[in-house]
Write a protein that holds these residues in place. Structure first.
Motif, mmCIF file in Angstrom:
data_model
loop_
_atom_site.group_PDB
_atom_site.id
_atom_site.type_symbol
_atom_site.label_atom_id
_atom_site.label_comp_id
_atom_site.label_asym_id
_atom_site.label_seq_id
_atom_site.Cartn_x
_atom_site.Cartn_y
_atom_site.Cartn_z
ATOM 1 N N HIS A 168 -10.865 -6.752 -25.833
ATOM 2 C CA HIS A 168 -10.910 -6.804 -24.361
ATOM 3 C C HIS A 168 -12.324 -6.545 -23.836
ATOM 4 C CE1 HIS A 168 -6.560 -7.026 -24.430
ATOM 5 N NE2 HIS A 168 -6.504 -5.930 -25.154
ATOM 6 N N ASN A 169 -13.318 -7.159 -24.513
ATOM 7 C CA ASN A 169 -14.729 -7.060 -24.110
ATOM 8 C C ASN A 169 -15.247 -5.624 -24.068
ATOM 9 O OD1 ASN A 169 -15.250 -9.790 -23.915
ATOM 10 N ND2 ASN A 169 -14.616 -9.907 -21.784
ATOM 11 N N SER A 170 -14.634 -4.752 -24.850
ATOM 12 C CA SER A 170 -15.088 -3.364 -24.934
ATOM 13 C C SER A 170 -15.999 -3.211 -26.153
ATOM 14 C CB SER A 170 -13.882 -2.423 -25.064
ATOM 15 O OG SER A 170 -14.284 -1.152 -25.513
ATOM 16 N N ARG A 173 -24.907 -11.384 -27.705
ATOM 17 C CA ARG A 173 -25.347 -12.294 -26.643
ATOM 18 C C ARG A 173 -24.270 -12.421 -25.571
ATOM 19 N NH1 ARG A 173 -26.585 -15.816 -31.154
ATOM 20 N NH2 ARG A 173 -28.699 -15.421 -31.870
ATOM 21 N N GLN A 174 -23.010 -12.551 -26.022
ATOM 22 C CA GLN A 174 -21.927 -12.735 -25.069
ATOM 23 C C GLN A 174 -21.712 -11.495 -24.204
ATOM 24 O OE1 GLN A 174 -19.437 -14.472 -28.458
ATOM 25 N NE2 GLN A 174 -18.413 -15.324 -26.692
ATOM 26 N N MET A 175 -21.908 -10.309 -24.792
ATOM 27 C CA MET A 175 -21.694 -9.071 -24.048
ATOM 28 C C MET A 175 -22.972 -8.549 -23.404
ATOM 29 S SD MET A 175 -19.026 -7.013 -26.538
ATOM 30 C CE MET A 175 -18.718 -5.789 -25.290
ATOM 31 N N ASN A 176 -24.100 -9.261 -23.673
ATOM 32 C CA ASN A 176 -25.393 -8.874 -23.100
ATOM 33 C C ASN A 176 -25.764 -7.437 -23.471
ATOM 34 O OD1 ASN A 176 -27.751 -9.376 -21.680
ATOM 35 N ND2 ASN A 176 -26.926 -8.569 -19.759
ATOM 36 N N ILE A 177 -25.631 -7.124 -24.766
ATOM 37 C CA ILE A 177 -26.029 -5.808 -25.267
ATOM 38 C C ILE A 177 -27.050 -6.000 -26.389
ATOM 39 C CG2 ILE A 177 -23.859 -4.676 -24.677
ATOM 40 C CD1 ILE A 177 -23.015 -4.951 -27.594
ATOM 41 N N SER A 229 -14.979 -20.915 -17.309
ATOM 42 C CA SER A 229 -14.767 -22.319 -17.658
ATOM 43 C C SER A 229 -15.997 -22.937 -18.302
ATOM 44 C CB SER A 229 -14.374 -23.122 -16.417
ATOM 45 O OG SER A 229 -13.103 -22.739 -15.957
ATOM 46 N N PHE A 230 -17.190 -22.584 -17.799
ATOM 47 C CA PHE A 230 -18.410 -23.132 -18.365
ATOM 48 C C PHE A 230 -18.800 -22.421 -19.663
ATOM 49 C CE2 PHE A 230 -18.712 -24.509 -13.974
ATOM 50 C CZ PHE A 230 -19.167 -25.813 -14.106
ATOM 51 N N SER A 231 -18.641 -21.091 -19.701
ATOM 52 C CA SER A 231 -19.038 -20.357 -20.902
ATOM 53 C C SER A 231 -18.161 -20.705 -22.091
ATOM 54 C CB SER A 231 -19.003 -18.847 -20.642
ATOM 55 O OG SER A 231 -17.699 -18.420 -20.320
ATOM 56 N N GLU A 232 -16.900 -21.047 -21.829
ATOM 57 C CA GLU A 232 -15.998 -21.399 -22.919
ATOM 58 C C GLU A 232 -16.457 -22.661 -23.645
ATOM 59 O OE1 GLU A 232 -12.110 -21.749 -21.281
ATOM 60 O OE2 GLU A 232 -11.649 -19.616 -21.475
ATOM 61 N N SER A 264 -29.774 -19.416 -22.034
ATOM 62 C CA SER A 264 -29.625 -18.586 -23.232
ATOM 63 C C SER A 264 -28.491 -19.046 -24.132
ATOM 64 C CB SER A 264 -29.402 -17.121 -22.826
ATOM 65 O OG SER A 264 -28.267 -17.003 -21.983
ATOM 66 N N GLU A 265 -27.503 -19.762 -23.569
ATOM 67 C CA GLU A 265 -26.346 -20.211 -24.363
ATOM 68 C C GLU A 265 -26.699 -21.270 -25.381
ATOM 69 O OE1 GLU A 265 -24.467 -18.496 -20.690
ATOM 70 O OE2 GLU A 265 -26.238 -19.700 -21.166
ATOM 71 N N ILE A 266 -27.941 -21.770 -25.384
ATOM 72 C CA ILE A 266 -28.298 -22.780 -26.375
ATOM 73 C C ILE A 266 -28.163 -22.227 -27.790
ATOM 74 C CG2 ILE A 266 -30.769 -22.242 -26.447
ATOM 75 C CD1 ILE A 266 -31.252 -25.287 -26.701
#
Length: 620
Positions: free
Chosen positions: A99-101, A138-142, A326-329, A416-418
């Motif tokens: 759950h993104n924790s 990257r996804q959680m920006n940590i 929707s875009f990040s998926e 950054s998603e590249i």
């Protein structure tokens, strides 16, 4: 003259003293962090060669060591998982399960790594999970610093869970069989390893807060905008709609060029979401893309006066919820970028519609920024001016190919998603097959681990999961040079008698102490020696000493042997004490002191748990 020569000889230190001095100098350079660690390793090799302590063949023997080749091959295996999207899918699963924790990600990751590492090479497991953890960060920006060290800790603890998990366990067991009639069973390590694993998870939940990233690196990472930033800048989220193609829709069976949705309704299809093999895939919207039943069309609506309800009724579509993700998926296959028109471009004065941009380049123009302002309305009919910024959406490959059109456009900004681009997504099943073959070969020991990894890499290449350039680029050469450069210390210490001197000194110090103090001293000896030579070599050197000490004290050798095995795997204190640590050192952006700060207290905790738990399971 002879007397003077004799006097000089009397002050000339033993060779092992020079080795220890060189070792101390190397550690100081590692801690100061003024010179790159791989450069220090090269200087060490040079010193051993020029001093004559080791021959040239002995100094460079590490380059032919199978373990070095294995580590390089496992980097390629990890790259195959990234390029096929498997690493991304695993990271998505971990994120959803947690759950993104960040804390839950850490727990699930350490459990997964330790579980796999109990039955296969911990080095291999860590190499496979490095790209997964980087993706999660990257996804959680940590900062990767907060999860990379827990990854290596879990990899090392996995060696404490089963007999075959790591080579030192097998070495200690072989020494027991040779010297006594005892042997270790497959799961003898498991109770101790599980306690240490859960203790390690709890410890890393606290210790990760001590690992702060450099402010400079944080700033640099923030400078690169994400797709969400671009979507917000160009107001794309307010204009985006999702439509489900229902049965009987007149769109079914037609390609996008035939539908003329942009000219009729101001609608631009950005991507098509389609279920395939029980999972959603995202397809770039090309003019030749065919619409199928149950497709979900992601559209950009540039006409504010469009009656969407009437449009859905006419074409038998159902509006679907537009989600923030929707875009990040779809970022693993569908990307976006900003292009800038060069001053003498032939495209100046022509509009998106006139250029037939999608047909010509395979990309959709979804926004134009002029003089810092985003153009509204039917911008597709607006002629381009020099300096215009175009926001395009489409396949990552086609976006990167825009560099070949440098006379008209220049790719100004990649989001950054590249880093999540998946150039070989369709080959994911073959990547999993290759990994499965490698794991089975490693677990069953039908072939050496390095051969199993080589077979997997060849399969990845054959199935086009990786190409030669990506394979070579994926290898962390600095990590390999660091490992190879530190390997001569093992041979030099043995060759000059340095290890024997240290062991003899320790035996004299602990001979008259109590049982638990003897085990503590034995653990410390093993852990300290393991800082400078491989854990396998450490086990080979210390196991006979431990069993001999047990015989001299008329005690069972089992607890002594177990302490040596656990201590050999407890290589948490420096980045060079284990290949597992060395592999995460670069990707995590650590300094030598980071491992000391986190590793030393945890090693002491492992020592206390082991010394008091092992005698309960294996009485004296």
């Amino acid at each position: 003259m002879n007397q003077f020569t004799s006097l000089l000889d009397s002050f000339r230190p033993e060779p092992w003293v020079w080795v220890l001095l060189l070792l101390i100098a190397s550690v100081i350079l590692f801690i100061r962090n003024r010179i790159r660690m791989d450069v220090v390793a090269i200087l060490v090799m040079l010193a051993f060669s020029l001093s004559g302590i080791l021959t040239v063949q002995e100094v460079f023997a590490g380059f032919s060591d199978p373990n070095i080749i294995l580590i390089a091959l496992l980097f390629i295996v990890g790259e195959g998982l990234v390029r096929t999207g498997v690493a991304y899918q695993v990271s998505e699963w971990l994120l959803k399960a947690s759950h993104n924790s960040e804390a839950r990600v850490l727990v699930f990751m350490m459990l997964a790594v330790a579980g796999l590492g109990a039955f296969m090479s911990s080095t291999g497991v860590v190499a496979i999970f490095i790209p997964v953890v980087l993706m999660i960060c990257r996804q959680m920006n940590i900062s990767p610093k907060r999860l990379m060290m827990p990854l290596s800790v879990a990899g090392l603890i996995s060696g404490m869970l089963t007999l075959i998990a790591t080579a030192p366990n097998l070495v200690v067991n072989a020494e027991l069989v040779r010297e006594t009639d005892m042997r270790l069973k497959f799961f003898d390590f498991t109770p101790i390893g599980l306690v240490i694993l859960f203790m390690g998870i709890g410890y890393m939940l606290v210790a990760r807060r001590w690992l702060k990233s450099d402010k400079e690196n944080e700033t640099n990472s923030m400078d690169k905008r994400s797709m969400s930033d671009l979507i917000h800048e160009y107001g794309l989220q307010q204009r985006t709609q999702r439509f489900v193609v229902r049965k009987g829709s007149p769109l079914i069976g037609k390609n996008l060029d035939e539908l003329h949705l942009r000219s009729k309704f101001g609608l631009n299809v950005l991507a098509i979401e389609r279920w395939k093999r029980f999972r959603p895939i995202f397809i770039a919207a090309l003019g030749s893309s065919e619409v199928r039943e149950k497709d979900i069309l992601l559209m950009d609506s540039s006409d504010p006066e469009l009656n969407l309800k009437a449009f859905c009724q006419e074409y038998n579509l159902e509006r679907a919820e537009i989600r923030a993700q929707s875009f990040s998926e779809q970022a693993s296959s569908i990307g976006m970028a900003e292009l800038i028109l060069v001053p003498d471009s032939d495209c100046i004065g022509k509009s998106t519609e006139e250029l037939a941009f999608r047909s010509k380049y395979g990309l959709n123009v979804v926004g134009i920024k002029r003089d810092g302002e985003v153009l509204g309305g039917h911008f597709v009919e607006t002629p381009y001016k020099a300096g215009d910024l175009l926001l395009v959406i489409g396949d990552w490959k086609l976006i990167q190919q825009m560099r070949s059109h440098s006379k008209d456009f220049f790719v100004l900004n990649y989001p950054s998603e590249i880093t999540r681009a998946v150039p070989a997504q369709s080959q994911a099943p073959y990547a999993l097959l290759s990994i499965l073959v490698m794991v089975v070969l490693m677990v069953t020991r039908l072939v050496p681990n390095v051969v199993a990894a080589l077979i997997a890499c060849l399969m990845l290449g054959y199935f086009r999961c990786v190409d030669s350039k990506s394979a070579y680029d994926s290898i962390h050469w600095s990590s390999l040079v660091l490992i190879v450069g530190m390997m001569p210390f093992s041979l030099a210490l043995q060759k000059t008698g340095g290890v024997s001197v240290i062991v003899e000194l320790m035996l004299n110090l602990v001979g008259g102490m109590g049982k638990h103090w003897i085990l503590i001293s034995l653990f410390i000896l093993t852990a300290v020696v393991g800082l400078f030579i491989s854990n396998t070599a450490t086990a080979i050197l210390i196991a006979p000493i431990a069993i001999t000490m047990a015989h001299q004290l008329n005690l069972s050798p089992m607890p002594f042997a177990m302490v040596v095995a656990i201590a050999a795997s407890a290589a948490f204190m420096t980045p060079v004490s284990s290949p597992v640590n060395t592999m995460v050192f670069g990707p995590g952006g650590y300094k030598f002191a980071d491992f000391v700060k986190v590793g030393v207290p945890f090693t002491l905790l492992v020592m206390l748990v082991s010394v008091f738990l092992i005698p309960l399971l294996f009485p004296f």
